[in-house]
Design a protein around this motif. Structure first.
Motif: not given
Length: 147
Positions: A67, A83, A106, A122, A124, A133
């Motif tokens: 990521g 998205y 995301y 951003q 991801n 994450y």
């Protein structure tokens, strides 16, 4: 017949720096912590930073990529279109467009009030790295917005 050769030179003024797996990242724009099981590689540009994360020190092998977090310019209308399963949210007073797709989680943090040509931060990550994450998102501090 006359032949003409034209050469182009492009320098991106970037530097790549492997910052290892010490679990913390900080530069002039952002600060966060990440799992020490990941290896972070920082790409510094004149006006912003990208940090890619890998599951091993072999960062040249894309299969190890898990990521990234990066600044980019975006358009909210396009984000909603690309998205479509996402939704508006909020992160520390900023609007977000966030969700999960077939690739993983995301978040786009919208760093200005407009909907077009806006700076975003951003994130991801592949779905199997959702804990990483979450850790980054929970510890993220935006220090400066690129100009």
């Amino acid at each position: 017949m006359i032949g003409v050769v034209v050469g182009f030179s492009w320098t991106t003024e970037t530097s790549q720096k492997e910052i290892g797996n010490n679990g913390t990242f900080e530069d002039q724009f952002i600060q966060f912590s990440y799992p020490t099981s990941l290896v972070a590689v920082e790409y510094t540009f004149e006006d912003y930073t990208i940090v890619d994360f890998y599951k091993s020190n072999d960062t040249s092998n894309f299969n190890n990529y898990v990521g990234n977090i990066r600044f980019s310019t975006s358009n909210l209308t396009n984000l909603k279109r690309v998205y479509s399963e996402g939704s508006l949210g909020e992160y520390n007073g900023y609007r977000t467009w966030e969700g999960t797709d077939t690739n993983g989680s995301y978040t786009y943090i919208l760093l200005s009030s407009g909907d077009t040509k806006i700076w975003t931060l951003q994130m991801n990550f592949k779905s199997e790295y959702k804990p990483a994450y979450r850790q980054i998102l929970e510890t993220l501090k935006i220090k400066k917005i690129p100009e």
